[in-house]
Scaffold this motif. Structure first.
Motif, PDB file in Angstrom:
ATOM      1  N   LEU A 581      16.435  65.621  55.676  1.00 23.12           N
ATOM      2  CA  LEU A 581      16.413  65.210  57.085  1.00 23.12           C
ATOM      3  C   LEU A 581      17.652  64.399  57.444  1.00 23.12           C
ATOM      4  N   GLY A 582      18.555  64.252  56.475  1.00 22.87           N
ATOM      5  CA  GLY A 582      19.801  63.534  56.741  1.00 22.87           C
ATOM      6  C   GLY A 582      19.636  62.025  56.662  1.00 22.87           C
ATOM      7  N   ILE A 583      18.634  61.588  55.919  1.00 19.08           N
ATOM      8  CA  ILE A 583      18.374  60.149  55.852  1.00 19.08           C
ATOM      9  C   ILE A 583      18.812  59.588  54.506  1.00 19.08           C
ATOM     10  N   LYS A 584      19.542  58.499  54.581  1.00 17.37           N
ATOM     11  CA  LYS A 584      19.975  57.812  53.369  1.00 17.37           C
ATOM     12  C   LYS A 584      18.822  56.933  52.895  1.00 17.37           C
ATOM     13  N   ALA A 681       8.077  61.158  55.512  1.00 19.62           N
ATOM     14  CA  ALA A 681       8.824  62.362  55.894  1.00 19.62           C
ATOM     15  C   ALA A 681       8.079  63.114  57.004  1.00 19.62           C
ATOM     16  N   ASP A 682       6.760  63.208  56.863  1.00 16.96           N
ATOM     17  CA  ASP A 682       5.948  63.871  57.903  1.00 16.96           C
ATOM     18  C   ASP A 682       6.159  63.175  59.251  1.00 16.96           C
ATOM     19  N   ALA A 683       6.068  61.833  59.217  1.00 16.47           N
ATOM     20  CA  ALA A 683       6.180  61.065  60.460  1.00 16.47           C
ATOM     21  C   ALA A 683       7.543  61.276  61.108  1.00 16.47           C
ATOM     22  N   ILE A 684       8.589  61.288  60.293  1.00 14.30           N
ATOM     23  CA  ILE A 684       9.930  61.447  60.854  1.00 14.30           C
ATOM     24  C   ILE A 684      10.105  62.864  61.405  1.00 14.30           C
ATOM     25  N   GLU A 685       9.609  63.841  60.669  1.00  8.24           N
ATOM     26  CA  GLU A 685       9.706  65.217  61.171  1.00  8.24           C
ATOM     27  C   GLU A 685       8.953  65.376  62.490  1.00  8.24           C
ATOM     28  N   LEU A 686       7.754  64.789  62.528  1.00 10.59           N
ATOM     29  CA  LEU A 686       6.952  64.898  63.746  1.00 10.59           C
ATOM     30  C   LEU A 686       7.633  64.194  64.914  1.00 10.59           C
ATOM     31  N   PRO A 752       4.259  69.945  58.994  1.00 16.36           N
ATOM     32  CA  PRO A 752       5.315  69.312  58.199  1.00 16.36           C
ATOM     33  C   PRO A 752       5.992  70.351  57.301  1.00 16.36           C
ATOM     34  N   SER A 753       7.264  70.078  56.953  1.00 19.17           N
ATOM     35  CA  SER A 753       8.036  71.099  56.229  1.00 19.17           C
ATOM     36  C   SER A 753       7.487  71.378  54.843  1.00 19.17           C
ATOM     37  N   ALA A 754       6.872  70.385  54.219  1.00 21.13           N
ATOM     38  CA  ALA A 754       6.337  70.635  52.884  1.00 21.13           C
ATOM     39  C   ALA A 754       4.913  70.141  52.849  1.00 21.13           C
ATOM     40  N   HIS A 755       4.078  70.824  52.114  1.00 20.86           N
ATOM     41  CA  HIS A 755       2.714  70.348  52.030  1.00 20.86           C
ATOM     42  C   HIS A 755       2.469  69.591  50.765  1.00 20.86           C
TER      43      HIS A 755
END
Ligand code: ADP
Ligand code: MG
Length: 768
Positions: A581-584, A681-686, A752-755
């Motif tokens: 997601l491009g996050i450090k 990761a889910d929260a950021i994707e959402l 989400p991109s991965a389960h």
């Protein structure tokens, strides 16, 4: 009177422009400190000391209606469900009303339009035509009155309160078309021959289409609150209580704290409590999003709304009514759903000044057409004014943000992500750096003792006995590991004197008259110990990712207790997603460098800071923010929410990682019910998906208005020789709101991109 938060249900709120007006009216009431109106669910949230009557009358004076269902916190009993049911019944009634009146208006408008297209005879040139159109005109007038009456009462209201809204535009537009046509019918001689054209079909069609649009919008809006309905559905109606040795089913509202309850296999748990008998697997996926059922036995906490799988459980009720985790989640989700993003404030502001501007534009366009336009000028003026008024309604603009927030926040809850405010949802989408706490966030947070290395003359048992006795005084996870290890070896613990915790370093105290010091290398060095003899051992353990804890007894170095807190089985995969997601990702820990390095390597983290004192974590986050500020970077922080609270608060978005349903919901911007970094990761994707959705909506609404108005004003006339048909304007405006609401509803299908891998069982290695 103390300040409190109340919720008002509003009606008569038809357009985005009204939002600002109601907010202003509420804020003008003395004692009100905050007021926020949500167009998506038609509620106002007010904070302050004003009485409910004052609030209701303030709204009414502004030309709208308000109902007062009670305080937001009062989820008790069934009043909350009643409200929900009432709201649904109201919506259903209104839906049918709108559909019926849409059908009536279109029933006249469509045949008229077809007549006009086929015969091209919409003019008034003789007495016969005058009579025929006169009849049509009266019928159209009746339809405007019956099926479009709400627009005209709205017009009256808005004139009275001098605030123009969408009703104003629709009423002015359709009213003007009807009035002009009636003048054509009654006094054709007032107009040049080529302007004797009637526009009854436009009035009828526009009313019909806009009613239809509202009906469709209402229906789609119902779907946006499905997440809350799903959560409400998790509440049970009855509970099986044991009284005087008998089991009986009672309504769940009658359960008291301390009651003993039974849940049988396959039943939902009615209230929060603690198990006193039996064991079973409990499916908590509806709250945490974790697919694997959790094993529960005596002493474990269970949560209302979760599903008991295979065993029968006896438990004591601890939290009931509005105190249960489920009730709190529902309240939180509802509140977040109607909270405003900064981006929504902007949209509200724009649409507040929109309606008056549009009326001005319509007037200017009319003047231009009247003084500079070709013949038939009067007819052109009419068409242009009507079309501009109709097409310009900024409804879609006002719905764009709240609709998406509503669906996005609801979807998050479904994934076990609780978002406190729309604001956090917007910020999360912009995160470029995420700070992770090591213990309990990347690792499981349930450390266990794996090795004990002693120096002469101490034995393992002696060392552990003293260490565990000392650690009884500490609440640190490492302390719990040492105490648990002693207990598992059936070691009796001794009393401590003069216990002292040295945050970020260790503990000291006296047991059995012996002076003890327990902690990291730095603690030992600070106290003047020479740790040479144990350094190799310690480094070897640390390189495996274990935490070596040094112990000194009576001013002699005595040995090392090594504690291992393995990384969660899915941390590495989740961190990979964050990188994608491009996050450090930056790890912070109070642990020693070597251990931190080993854990960071295992987890795939590129930057870490070790030996950070608890009080310095927030400062570290702040440093990162300063280093990155100006470049529009945002720094998030994920921690367990207990000792990381200051750092969570300092960050732009704080994620509290819970352990299952046992979470402190009040602690962070975003609370993850599941105990996994995947939740972050889910929260950021959402949040990215939600922001994208909002931008699509705003873009669509903005394009629609900014293209629609000039076209309606006749900018294309010099090229095409035609004006935009008012009917098309009506259709387009009805469609624009429906499109926005439907687009927001697409978020319901977010994945989400991965389960989470269901085989990823978090198990810790056995105690040595
Ligand atoms: P963390 O990031 O793991 O929460 P802390 O700041 O709480 O780190 O602790 C840092 C280090 O201090 C630990 O790794 C440990 O070596 C030592 N320490 C802290 N508290 C204790 C304790 N109660 N017992 C032993 N060691 C401790
Ligand atoms: Mg910690």
């Amino acid at each position: 009177m103390t300040a409190r938060e109340t919720e008002l249900r509003l009606s008569g709120l038809r357009c985005a422009g009204c939002v600002g007006k109601v907010e202003k009216a509420l804020l003008a009431v003395t004692g009100v400190t905050e007021a926020s109106v949500n167009l998506a669910d038609r509620t106002a949230r007010v904070v302050g000391t004003a009485s409910s009557d004052e609030l209701v009358s303030a709204v009414e004076n502004a030309g709208f209606k308000a109902r007062f269902p009670g305080t937001v916190q009062s989820l008790e009993d069934d009043s909350f469900e009643q409200q929900q049911a009432q709201q649904e019944a109201d919506d259903r009634r209104r839906y049918h009303y709108l559909l019926k009146h849409s059908a009536i208006a279109l029933g006249l408008g469509i045949p008229l339009m077809i007549w006009g297209m086929v015969t091209k005879q919409m003019g008034v040139n003789n007495l016969q035509e005058q009579m025929a159109w006169g009849v049509v005109g009266v019928v159209t007038g009746l339809i405007l009155y019956f099926s479009g009456g709400h627009f005209f009462t709205g017009l009256w209201q808005s004139l009275k309160h001098r605030n123009a809204n969408m009703d104003t535009l629709v009423a002015l537009g359709t009213g003007a078309a009807w009035l002009f046509s009636m003048i054509v019918v009654l006094f054709p001689e007032w107009l040049p021959a080529n302007a004797r054209h009637v526009y009854f079909e436009a009035s009828a069609m526009i009313i019909g289409l806009i009613n239809l649009g509202h009906a469709l919008e209402l229906r789609a809006r119902g779907k946006t609150s499905e997440a809350v309905k799903r959560l409400l559905g998790l509440q049970t109606k009855t509970a099986r209580v044991i009284r005087d040795g008998k089991e009986l089913d009672i309504p769940v509202q009658q359960v008291h704290k301390g009651d003993t309850l039974r849940v049988r296999p396959g039943e939902k748990i009615p209230v929060d409590g603690r198990i006193v008998g039996g064991n079973s697997f409990v499916d908590e996926s509806m709250l945490t999003g974790e697919p694997v059922p959790v094993e529960k036995r005596a002493g474990d906490a269970i949560t209302a709304g979760t599903l008991n799988k295979n065993g029968s459980l006896l438990f004591t009720a601890e939290k009931i009514g509005s105190e249960t985790t489920l009730a709190q989640i529902i309240a939180l989700v509802k509140k977040a759903q109607s909270s405003k993003m900064p981006i929504a404030r902007l949209a509200d502001k724009i649409s507040g000044i929109f309606v008056p501007s549009v009326i001005l534009i319509a007037m200017i366009a009319a003047a231009v057409w009247f003084f500079a336009g070709p013949e038939p000028r009067v007819a052109h003026v009419l068409v242009v004014t009507t079309t501009v008024l109709i097409i310009a309604c900024p409804c879609a603009l006002g719905l764009a943000t709240p609709m998406s927030v509503m669906v996005g926040v609801g979807k998050a809850a479904e994934l076990g992500i609780l978002i406190r405010k729309g604001d956090a949802l917007q910020q999360a989408s912009k995160l470029t750096t995420l700070v992770l706490d090591k213990t309990g966030t990347i690792t499981e947070g349930r450390p266990t003792v794996t090795r004990i290395a002693t120096l002469e003359p101490y034995t393992e048992v002696e060392l552990l006995t003293l260490a565990a006795s000392l650690e009884q005084g500490s609440e640190h996870p490492l302390a719990e590991a040492i105490v648990a290890s002693a207990k598992s070896r059936q070691i009796a613990l001794k009393a401590i004197e003069g216990f002292q915790a040295i945050p970020g370093h260790g503990v000291s105290g006296k047991v059995d008259g012996q002076v003890l010091l327990l902690g990291n290398k730095k603690l030992m060095i600070d106290h003047g110990f020479n740790v040479e003899s144990l350094v190799d051992k310690a480094e070897q353990l640390a390189e495996q990712g274990q935490t070596p804890i040094f112990m000194a007894i009576d001013h002699h170095l005595a040995g090392i207790i090594s504690v291992s807190d393995p990384i969660r089985c899915d941390s590495q995969a989740a961190i990979k997603r964050l990188h994608k997601l491009g996050i450090k990702v930056v790890m912070l820990t109070g642990d020693n460098r070597l251990t931190a390095q080993a854990i960071a390597r295992q987890a795939g983290i590129d930057e870490f800071h070790a030996e950070v004192l608890p009080e310095d974590k927030a400062a570290h986050v702040q440093q990162l923010q300063q280093r990155l500020s100006g470049k529009g970077h945002k720094v998030g922080m994920a921690g367990d929410g207990i000792n990381d609270a200051p750092a969570l608060a300092q960050s732009d978005v704080g994620f509290a990682i819970g352990t299952g349903t046992d979470v402190a919901i009040e602690s962070a911007d975003v609370t993850l019910m599941g105990a996994s970094l995947h939740g972050v990761a889910d929260a950021i994707e959402l949040s990215k998906a939600t922001l994208r959705n909002i931008k699509q909506n705003l873009f669509g609404a903005f394009i629609y208005n900014s293209l629609g108005i000039p076209i309606a004003a006749g900018i294309l006339f010099p090229f095409t020789g035609m004006l935009l048909n008012p009917v098309i304007a009506g259709g387009a405006m009805a469609l624009s709101s429906v499109t926005v609401v439907s687009n927001a509803n697409r978020l319901r299908w977010f994945k989400p991109s991965a389960h989470k891998q269901s085989h990823c069982q978090s198990g810790s290695p056995g105690t040595v």
